[in-house]
Structure formats: C-alpha cells, structure tokens
Design a protein around this motif. Structure first.
Motif, short mmCIF file in Angstrom:
data_model
loop_
_atom_site.label_atom_id
_atom_site.label_comp_id
_atom_site.label_asym_id
_atom_site.label_seq_id
_atom_site.Cartn_x
_atom_site.Cartn_y
_atom_site.Cartn_z
N MET A 1 -3.66 3.29 11.61
CA MET A 1 -5.21 3.93 12.26
C MET A 1 -5.17 4.79 13.51
SD MET A 1 -8.54 0.82 11.49
CE MET A 1 -6.96 -0.45 12.23
N SER A 2 -5.45 5.66 13.79
CA SER A 2 -5.07 6.91 14.80
C SER A 2 -6.28 7.09 16.08
CB SER A 2 -4.70 8.59 13.45
OG SER A 2 -5.69 8.71 13.66
N LEU A 3 -7.30 6.31 15.76
CA LEU A 3 -8.54 6.29 16.99
C LEU A 3 -7.43 5.79 18.31
CD1 LEU A 3 -11.66 5.93 14.89
CD2 LEU A 3 -11.00 8.17 16.35
N ALA A 4 -8.27 6.33 19.34
CA ALA A 4 -6.87 6.10 20.32
C ALA A 4 -7.02 4.58 21.01
CB ALA A 4 -8.25 6.61 21.45
N SER A 5 -8.30 3.78 20.48
CA SER A 5 -8.89 2.37 20.50
C SER A 5 -7.80 1.32 19.50
CB SER A 5 -10.08 1.70 20.04
OG SER A 5 -10.54 2.61 18.76
N SER A 6 -6.82 2.05 18.59
CA SER A 6 -6.36 1.55 17.21
C SER A 6 -4.45 1.90 17.37
CB SER A 6 -6.81 1.62 15.86
OG SER A 6 -7.84 1.53 16.03
N SER A 7 -3.86 0.91 17.30
CA SER A 7 -2.55 1.67 16.74
C SER A 7 -2.57 1.92 16.02
CB SER A 7 -1.44 0.30 16.54
OG SER A 7 -1.97 -0.59 15.76
N PRO A 8 -1.34 3.48 15.92
CA PRO A 8 -0.90 3.93 14.42
C PRO A 8 -0.85 3.18 12.84
CG PRO A 8 0.22 4.79 16.22
CD PRO A 8 -0.33 3.85 16.76
N GLY A 9 -0.99 3.56 12.45
CA GLY A 9 -1.06 2.98 10.83
C GLY A 9 0.55 3.06 10.37
N THR A 10 0.53 2.15 9.71
CA THR A 10 2.03 1.96 8.63
C THR A 10 1.31 1.60 7.90
OG1 THR A 10 1.79 -0.76 9.29
CG2 THR A 10 2.92 0.50 11.09
N GLY A 11 0.43 1.94 7.12
CA GLY A 11 0.61 1.58 5.51
C GLY A 11 -0.14 3.23 4.65
N PRO A 12 0.74 2.69 3.61
CA PRO A 12 1.10 4.25 2.70
C PRO A 12 0.30 5.23 2.72
CG PRO A 12 -0.05 2.17 1.70
CD PRO A 12 0.45 1.55 2.82
N LEU A 13 -1.28 5.38 3.32
CA LEU A 13 -1.98 6.39 3.34
C LEU A 13 -2.28 6.73 5.06
CD1 LEU A 13 -4.88 4.99 1.05
CD2 LEU A 13 -2.97 6.91 0.77
N SER A 14 -1.33 5.96 5.23
CA SER A 14 -0.78 6.48 7.60
C SER A 14 -1.22 8.16 7.85
CB SER A 14 0.05 5.64 7.56
OG SER A 14 -0.24 6.14 9.57
N GLY A 15 -2.60 8.19 8.40
CA GLY A 15 -2.54 10.18 8.64
C GLY A 15 -3.97 10.54 8.00
N VAL A 16 -4.22 9.89 6.91
CA VAL A 16 -5.28 10.16 6.35
C VAL A 16 -6.55 10.07 6.45
CG1 VAL A 16 -6.52 10.13 3.73
CG2 VAL A 16 -4.12 10.32 3.48
N VAL A 17 -7.91 11.03 7.03
CA VAL A 17 -8.64 10.56 7.34
C VAL A 17 -10.59 10.40 6.27
CG1 VAL A 17 -10.17 10.97 9.07
CG2 VAL A 17 -8.24 11.75 9.58
N VAL A 18 -10.65 9.92 6.43
CA VAL A 18 -11.90 9.77 5.72
C VAL A 18 -12.70 9.40 6.27
CG1 VAL A 18 -12.48 7.73 3.81
CG2 VAL A 18 -10.59 7.92 4.04
N ALA A 19 -13.71 10.49 5.44
CA ALA A 19 -15.70 10.25 6.00
C ALA A 19 -16.28 10.15 5.60
CB ALA A 19 -15.09 12.21 6.45
N ASP A 20 -16.54 8.68 5.33
CA ASP A 20 -17.12 7.30 4.91
C ASP A 20 -19.07 7.84 5.59
OD1 ASP A 20 -17.88 5.42 3.71
OD2 ASP A 20 -17.50 3.96 4.52
#
Length: 392
Positions: A1-20
C-alpha cells in the motif's frame, strides 16, 4: 500500500490502485482480496458509510464484525457524490486508479458521469468492474440481495430436508462467490491491459454467479433436463457420502470411488460388500443406497465416532466430525493452518480470518485494520495532491 500512512506494498499487486465504490459484501470482498495482494484500495463511502458497519450483533468496539470481515487493508474516504467538490475528488481518485469497482443499481451512476460509456471515454485504460444483482437487462430494477438470489437460483430448493421447507445457506454464499469471480475477472482484465494497453468494462451479477456456482445441479438441468430435489445431507450422485450415526454422534463419511469403498467396508468388517452387485460401482451404490444404509448403520453403531474416525483415517477413508464455527477455527489451528491473523499495527489491531492464499515470494500482508468511516480522508487527499505534482 502506497499511501503516506502505510508501508510500501510487497504483494503481487503492489503498485495497482483500486477505486472502490462498492459496499455491503460482494464488491468489498473482491477489493479486500486485491488489497491483501498489495493493491492500494481507496474505499469511497457516502456520508452514512457502508451499511455493514451497522450489521450487528456481533460487533467489536461498536463496529459490526460483518464490516470488519471484508474491509481490511483499505483506506476510507467519505465523499458525497452529489456535492460538486466531492465529485471532483472522486474523479481524481479514479484518475489515479487502475481499477474502478462499483455495485450501484444499473443506471445509478449516470447522473455522476460514471456510467460505463462515460468511464470508457474518459478513462480508456481503466478496468471498470460493475456488480449487480440480476444484470442490466430485464432484472435491472431488482435489488441485489444474496437471499433473493438464493431463492430464485434454485439453491434453496435443493437445500434442507426432503420433507421440510427450502432453506437458505448459513452465509451470503453468492455474494462471496460473486466477489471471487470479480477478483478473477479484474486480474484477467489487468493482464489483458498489459498486452493491449486498453482497459475494459467487466460485468458480473449475483444470479449468473449463483447459477455457475451451483455447478453439477444447474448443469444437470441444462444438459439433460434433470430437476434436482432437496436431499438433506445426502449427495445426489454418491453414497455413502454424508453424516452417519455411530454409537454416540454423527460422523461425516465421504466415499467417492471404489478404492475408498473397499477400504471403508474392510474397516467396518464387511470386505465382501464390493462383490455384491448392488454395491459394486458408484452408480449401483447410489441406486441401492437404502439397502446399503441399513448395513452401514448397523456396523457403525458398534463404536463411537471418535473410534471410527481414528480407524477410517488410518485406512485413508475421508471422514470428519461436525463442528461448530468456534470448533472449526480451532480445528484449523490444530492443523497448523493459523486461520486467525492480527490485522493492523500497535493498538489499532483486530483479529480476523486470514486470506486463504499463500505466495512463496510475494506474500499477502495484513498492514491495515478495517478503517473507521472517513479515517483516511486527509491521507487520501494528501496522496492525490502528491500524484498531481508527480504523475509518474
């Protein structure tokens, strides 16, 4: 997860942004799976929030566990789409997104310029997933509640005792199945976009997912006109396959082929059953189940479920006790499956059921507890400002 309050993601979808823009269960279940895999999921909620926040009991700290079960690893922002400024913020979120997921009633987003045609024109590279209850044609006016789908799909007609009324499942089964189909569909569309450079509109509805999820039952009708009936705990094509009484309580026994039946009947002390022409094949055992049931029940009544389970498992015959939900979770833990995970950090953690997928190289993560309503509004807006300054 790349928002400022979270650590960078390491999962297979790291970098993908979803508008839910989804709510209740099918959409949020899908987006939670994507978030678990590292996608940055921005959960857009109206001023009153997702309805499931109020689905209780049970609850934890006043929040319904229904909501908690499908909303981890997301960032909540409150937007009133009828407010021009909030609508512009919604557009900005979609501007940054790879995936836009919504489950509004068909036609409900047109007033905001977020119908499929408008989305495709403004965001041609976007994967747009729409989830409805009954599609966008003749059923577009019908509300998409799982129980309605359990009824009209035929599921309830084959669930329950033969002499009792139709029964609903103990969980919103088709919401979950639709959410799973939606996650698969989104992944497929993202893969195709990597090849073509173009997004596309993906449509799902609960009724179609239910008919697909009823697998052999609906296919039996489609292929040969079969009309399945309620059989209680019986299987329409296999026997023995279900709970059987022992000296103290019922034990589930599932015998799906001749090899298993030979081992099963041998443990029961009746090894010659396989040579009986009534019981020498799957079809014959099914057609003569009542005669076989009398023999099996007589043998099983001599020992307790625990003793039979030990003997049958040692012989490789599938069997299991009938457990409660707490016992089921505890049983999974006893097998080393670690079903409960602590989600979040520090004091802001909550125990939830883990994602069932394990990756060897890019594991799922549980960084963020299900957010309070609008808890990430400022973080999301700050992130959007940063995106405008650095589009890369």
């Amino acid at each position: 997860m790349s928002l400022a309050s979270s650590s960078p993601g390491t999962g297979p979808l790291s970098g993908v942004v979803v508008a839910d823009f989804s709510r209740i269960l099918a959409g949020p279940y899908c987006t939670m799976l994507l978030a678990d895999m590292g996608a940055t999921v921005i959960k857009v909620e109206g001023p009153d929030g997702d309805d499931t926040r109020l689905y209780k009991p049970p609850s934890v700290n006043g929040i319904g566990t229904y909501y908690l079960s499908v909303n981890r690893n997301k960032h909540s922002i409150v937007l009133d789409l009828k407010d021009p400024q909030d609508l512009e913020t919604a557009y900005e979120i979609i501007d940054t997104a790879d995936v836009f997921i919504e489950n509004f009633k068909p036609g409900g987003l047109a007033q905001f310029g977020l119908d499929a045609e408008s989305v495709a024109e403004r965001w041609p590279q976007l994967v747009h997933a729409s989830i409805t209850g009954f599609g966008t044609k003749g059923g577009s006016h019908l509300p998409g509640y799982d129980l309605l789908v359990q009824g009209v799909s035929g599921f309830m007609s084959v669930t329950g005792s033969p002499d009792g009324p139709p029964q609903r499942g103990g969980v919103a089964l088709f919401d979950v199945i639709t959410g799973l189909h939606a996650a698969v569909a989104v992944l497929g569309a993202l893969h195709e976009r990597d090849i073509s450079g173009k997004g596309q509109h993906v449509e799902l509805d609960l009724l179609s997912a239910a008919l697909s999820g009823l697998v052999n039952q609906t296919t039996g009708y489609a292929a040969c006109g079969n009309d399945p009936q309620r059989l209680g705990n019986e299987h329409p094509s296999l026997f023995p396959y279900g709970p059987f009484p022992t000296a103290d309580k019922e034990l589930i026994i599932t015998v799906a082929n001749n090899s298993q039946f030979i081992r099963f009947s041998t443990v029961l002390g009746m090894p010659d059953l396989i040579r009986d022409p009534r019981f020498d094949s799957v079809e014959n055992r099914n057609n003569n189940r009542e005669e076989l049931r009398v023999l099996l029940n007589g043998a099983l009544s001599t020992e307790t479920a625990e003793i039979w389970a030990s003997r049958l498992q040692a012989a490789g015959v599938p069997c299991a006790p009938i457990l409660s939900i707490p016992e089921g979770v505890q049983y999974a833990a006893s097998l080393g499956l670690d079903p409960v995970v602590q989600v979040g950090r520090g004091d802001n953690t909550v125990p939830l059921i883990k994602n069932p997928v394990s990756y060897s190289r890019t594991p799922v993560t549980y960084e963020k507890a299900p957010p309070a309503l609008g808890a990430d509004t400022e973080d999301v807006k700050q992130w959007l400002r940063a995106q405008r300054k650095d589009p890369s």
